[in-house]
Every structure is written in structure tokens, then in C-alpha cells.
Design a protein around this motif. Structure first.
Motif, PDB file in Angstrom:
ATOM      1  N   ILE A  47     135.076  39.336 -59.519  1.00 52.17           N
ATOM      2  CA  ILE A  47     134.692  40.069 -58.310  1.00 52.17           C
ATOM      3  C   ILE A  47     133.237  39.757 -57.989  1.00 52.17           C
ATOM      4  CG2 ILE A  47     134.347  42.377 -57.366  1.00 52.17           C
ATOM      5  CD1 ILE A  47     136.647  43.266 -59.194  1.00 52.17           C
ATOM      6  N   GLN A  48     132.969  39.502 -56.724  1.00 58.46           N
ATOM      7  CA  GLN A  48     131.625  39.140 -56.294  1.00 58.46           C
ATOM      8  C   GLN A  48     131.000  40.281 -55.487  1.00 58.46           C
ATOM      9  OE1 GLN A  48     130.150  36.324 -57.255  1.00 58.46           O
ATOM     10  NE2 GLN A  48     128.282  37.000 -56.275  1.00 58.46           N
ATOM     11  N   PRO A  49     129.996  40.992 -56.058  1.00 57.04           N
ATOM     12  CA  PRO A  49     129.322  42.045 -55.295  1.00 57.04           C
ATOM     13  C   PRO A  49     128.608  41.473 -54.074  1.00 57.04           C
ATOM     14  CG  PRO A  49     128.790  42.198 -57.629  1.00 57.04           C
ATOM     15  CD  PRO A  49     129.501  40.897 -57.424  1.00 57.04           C
ATOM     16  N   ASP A  50     128.503  42.268 -53.049  1.00 55.51           N
ATOM     17  CA  ASP A  50     127.788  41.871 -51.833  1.00 55.51           C
ATOM     18  C   ASP A  50     126.297  41.811 -52.137  1.00 55.51           C
ATOM     19  OD1 ASP A  50     126.662  41.569 -49.291  1.00 55.51           O
ATOM     20  OD2 ASP A  50     128.082  42.943 -48.354  1.00 55.51           O
ATOM     21  N   ALA A  51     125.683  40.682 -51.865  1.00 59.56           N
ATOM     22  CA  ALA A  51     124.256  40.509 -52.142  1.00 59.56           C
ATOM     23  C   ALA A  51     123.376  41.032 -51.010  1.00 59.56           C
ATOM     24  CB  ALA A  51     123.952  39.038 -52.390  1.00 59.56           C
ATOM     25  N   ASN A  52     123.976  41.395 -49.886  1.00 59.13           N
ATOM     26  CA  ASN A  52     123.193  41.823 -48.719  1.00 59.13           C
ATOM     27  C   ASN A  52     123.593  43.216 -48.240  1.00 59.13           C
ATOM     28  OD1 ASN A  52     121.777  39.281 -48.405  1.00 59.13           O
ATOM     29  ND2 ASN A  52     123.757  38.457 -47.819  1.00 59.13           N
ATOM     30  N   VAL A  53     123.642  44.164 -49.150  1.00 59.50           N
ATOM     31  CA  VAL A  53     124.010  45.535 -48.788  1.00 59.50           C
ATOM     32  C   VAL A  53     122.853  46.161 -48.016  1.00 59.50           C
ATOM     33  CG1 VAL A  53     124.638  47.808 -49.674  1.00 59.50           C
ATOM     34  CG2 VAL A  53     125.493  45.750 -50.805  1.00 59.50           C
ATOM     35  N   PRO A  54     123.112  46.648 -46.803  1.00 53.23           N
ATOM     36  CA  PRO A  54     122.019  47.253 -46.031  1.00 53.23           C
ATOM     37  C   PRO A  54     121.552  48.561 -46.668  1.00 53.23           C
ATOM     38  CG  PRO A  54     124.111  47.543 -44.896  1.00 53.23           C
ATOM     39  CD  PRO A  54     124.385  46.679 -46.082  1.00 53.23           C
ATOM     40  N   THR A  55     120.254  48.776 -46.624  1.00 48.62           N
ATOM     41  CA  THR A  55     119.686  50.002 -47.179  1.00 48.62           C
ATOM     42  C   THR A  55     119.271  50.989 -46.094  1.00 48.62           C
ATOM     43  OG1 THR A  55     117.508  48.967 -47.281  1.00 48.62           O
ATOM     44  CG2 THR A  55     118.874  48.851 -49.268  1.00 48.62           C
ATOM     45  N   ASP A  56     119.132  50.513 -44.876  1.00 54.18           N
ATOM     46  CA  ASP A  56     118.712  51.373 -43.770  1.00 54.18           C
ATOM     47  C   ASP A  56     119.876  51.502 -42.784  1.00 54.18           C
ATOM     48  OD1 ASP A  56     117.149  52.940 -42.145  1.00 54.18           O
ATOM     49  OD2 ASP A  56     116.144  51.259 -41.175  1.00 54.18           O
ATOM     50  N   VAL A  57     120.793  52.400 -43.100  1.00 57.54           N
ATOM     51  CA  VAL A  57     122.004  52.583 -42.309  1.00 57.54           C
ATOM     52  C   VAL A  57     121.826  53.791 -41.392  1.00 57.54           C
ATOM     53  CG1 VAL A  57     124.456  53.144 -42.467  1.00 57.54           C
ATOM     54  CG2 VAL A  57     123.432  51.571 -44.112  1.00 57.54           C
ATOM     55  N   ASP A 104     136.632  50.811 -57.336  1.00 59.04           N
ATOM     56  CA  ASP A 104     136.749  52.200 -57.769  1.00 59.04           C
ATOM     57  C   ASP A 104     135.579  52.620 -58.662  1.00 59.04           C
ATOM     58  OD1 ASP A 104     137.502  50.689 -59.954  1.00 59.04           O
ATOM     59  OD2 ASP A 104     139.367  51.755 -60.317  1.00 59.04           O
ATOM     60  N   GLN A 105     134.744  51.664 -59.046  1.00 62.49           N
ATOM     61  CA  GLN A 105     133.541  51.958 -59.820  1.00 62.49           C
ATOM     62  C   GLN A 105     132.285  51.917 -58.939  1.00 62.49           C
ATOM     63  OE1 GLN A 105     133.550  52.801 -63.208  1.00 62.49           O
ATOM     64  NE2 GLN A 105     135.726  52.962 -62.735  1.00 62.49           N
ATOM     65  N   ALA A 106     132.470  51.880 -57.617  1.00 62.85           N
ATOM     66  CA  ALA A 106     131.401  51.942 -56.610  1.00 62.85           C
ATOM     67  C   ALA A 106     130.574  50.671 -56.485  1.00 62.85           C
ATOM     68  CB  ALA A 106     130.493  53.144 -56.845  1.00 62.85           C
ATOM     69  N   THR A 107     131.082  49.536 -56.928  1.00 64.13           N
ATOM     70  CA  THR A 107     130.418  48.259 -56.683  1.00 64.13           C
ATOM     71  C   THR A 107     130.725  47.855 -55.244  1.00 64.13           C
ATOM     72  OG1 THR A 107     130.643  47.597 -58.987  1.00 64.13           O
ATOM     73  CG2 THR A 107     130.237  45.836 -57.380  1.00 64.13           C
ATOM     74  N   VAL A 108     129.695  47.618 -54.453  1.00 63.88           N
ATOM     75  CA  VAL A 108     129.888  47.254 -53.049  1.00 63.88           C
ATOM     76  C   VAL A 108     130.251  45.772 -52.966  1.00 63.88           C
ATOM     77  CG1 VAL A 108     128.843  47.141 -50.757  1.00 63.88           C
ATOM     78  CG2 VAL A 108     128.268  49.035 -52.290  1.00 63.88           C
ATOM     79  N   LEU A 109     131.453  45.513 -52.433  1.00 64.69           N
ATOM     80  CA  LEU A 109     131.919  44.135 -52.291  1.00 64.69           C
ATOM     81  C   LEU A 109     131.707  43.607 -50.882  1.00 64.69           C
ATOM     82  CD1 LEU A 109     135.276  44.277 -54.279  1.00 64.69           C
ATOM     83  CD2 LEU A 109     132.975  43.777 -55.104  1.00 64.69           C
ATOM     84  N   GLY A 110     131.570  44.497 -49.926  1.00 63.82           N
ATOM     85  CA  GLY A 110     131.369  44.091 -48.545  1.00 63.82           C
ATOM     86  C   GLY A 110     130.978  45.295 -47.703  1.00 63.82           C
ATOM     87  N   THR A 111     130.420  45.013 -46.540  1.00 66.11           N
ATOM     88  CA  THR A 111     130.022  46.074 -45.618  1.00 66.11           C
ATOM     89  C   THR A 111     130.380  45.641 -44.202  1.00 66.11           C
ATOM     90  OG1 THR A 111     127.800  45.220 -45.187  1.00 66.11           O
ATOM     91  CG2 THR A 111     128.046  46.672 -47.081  1.00 66.11           C
ATOM     92  N   GLY A 112     130.408  46.602 -43.323  1.00 68.92           N
ATOM     93  CA  GLY A 112     130.636  46.287 -41.921  1.00 68.92           C
ATOM     94  C   GLY A 112     130.263  47.473 -41.054  1.00 68.92           C
ATOM     95  N   ASP A 113     130.053  47.197 -39.790  1.00 72.85           N
ATOM     96  CA  ASP A 113     129.774  48.284 -38.852  1.00 72.85           C
ATOM     97  C   ASP A 113     130.333  47.936 -37.484  1.00 72.85           C
ATOM     98  OD1 ASP A 113     127.847  46.730 -37.379  1.00 72.85           O
ATOM     99  OD2 ASP A 113     126.338  47.262 -38.844  1.00 72.85           O
TER     100      ASP A 113
END
Length: 147
Positions: A47-57, A104-113
Motif C-alpha cells: 500500500i502506498q500512502p499519499d505523499a501530498n496530503v493537504p494540511t489546510d483543508v 482502516d488504520q487511518a493511513t491516508v492513501l488518497g484525497t480529493g475535493d
């Protein structure tokens, strides 16, 4: 004849004896041990975690109750969240909805908006997709609802 009260001597002697013991933990740590770094283990199964998780949502907590996730499912080679957003207010508005796709362990794999335009008193369906390698027990987390 003069008498010496032993009650005053015992607390003073007790404090003198206990002081070094009580303050022993307050000493600065010795510098003989080199600091060590601990790495967070990578999730299992490639599994590859998302390296660009936004912090200012964008997030207005009062608006979160107006957005519902009704589907969280695999879509092609990624994942999809969809649902409805409602505008109970008297005027038109727009919401920016942000979803994190996690294990299910809260590792962010992707984001979207997505941004949805909401007429006054109406509900609108929305959808967010992310290209990712899904894991068992995927979750769609409503990370923020803003304007």
C-alpha cells in the motif's frame, strides 16, 4: 528544665532524607546516548500512502452536518465517495467538500475535493474520485466542508 520536642525534628529530618530521592528525576539527561530515529513502518501489502496530503483543508464544523457520504466504494483502479449536500439556509451558497480515502488504520492513501453549488433549501449530489491502490477495509473520511 528544657524539653526538646521530637515532633519538629522528625519532619525536618524526613524532608532532608527524601529531598534527593524526590528530585533525582529532575536532573538533565546524560548526553552519552546518541539520539535515535524511529521510522514509521510502511503499511503491509504494498500500500502506498499519499505523499501530498493537504494540511489546510477548508472546514466549517457547523456545515459538516449538511453533508452526507452515502457511498464509499472501489471505482475502476481507484476509490470513490459520493453523497448529498443540503443547504438549509435561505440563500444560495457553495460548499467545498474534502474527503480522505484511508485504510482502516487511518493511513491516508488518497484525497480529493469538489465544489458544489447549492440553491437555497435544496440538496445536491456530489462525487469525489481518487486514483489509488485500495486496501482492505477502506474508509472515506469527510475531512472538511467549507465555503
Amino acid at each position: 528544665m528544657r524539653t526538646v520536642s521530637r515532633r519538629r525534628v522528625v519532619p525536618v529530618l524526613g524532608a532532608l532524607v527524601l529531598a534527593p530521592v524526590l528530585f533525582a528525576g529532575c536532573a538533565a539527561p546524560s548526553s552519552s546516548a546518541a539520539p535515535s530515529a524511529t521510522a514509521t513502518p510502511a503499511p503491509a501489502g504494498g500500500i502506498q500512502p499519499d505523499a501530498n496530503v493537504p494540511t489546510d483543508v477548508p472546514n466549517i464544523p457547523e456545515l459538516r452536518g449538511n453533508v452526507e457520504i452515502s457511498a464509499c466504494e472501489q471505482a475502476g483502479e481507484g476509490w470513490r465517495a459520493s453523497g448529498t449536500a443540503q443547504n438549509p439556509a435561505g440563500g444560495d451558497t457553495a460548499y467545498t467538500i474534502t474527503v480522505f480515502f484511508t485504510t482502516d488504520q487511518a493511513t491516508v492513501l488518497g484525497t480529493g475535493d469538489t465544489t458544489v453549488d447549492l440553491p437555497a433549501g435544496e440538496s445536491v449530489e456530489w462525487e469525489i474520485r481518487a486514483d489509488l491502490t485500495p486496501a482492505a477495509g477502506m474508509r472515506c473520511v469527510l475531512r472538511g466542508v467549507g465555503r
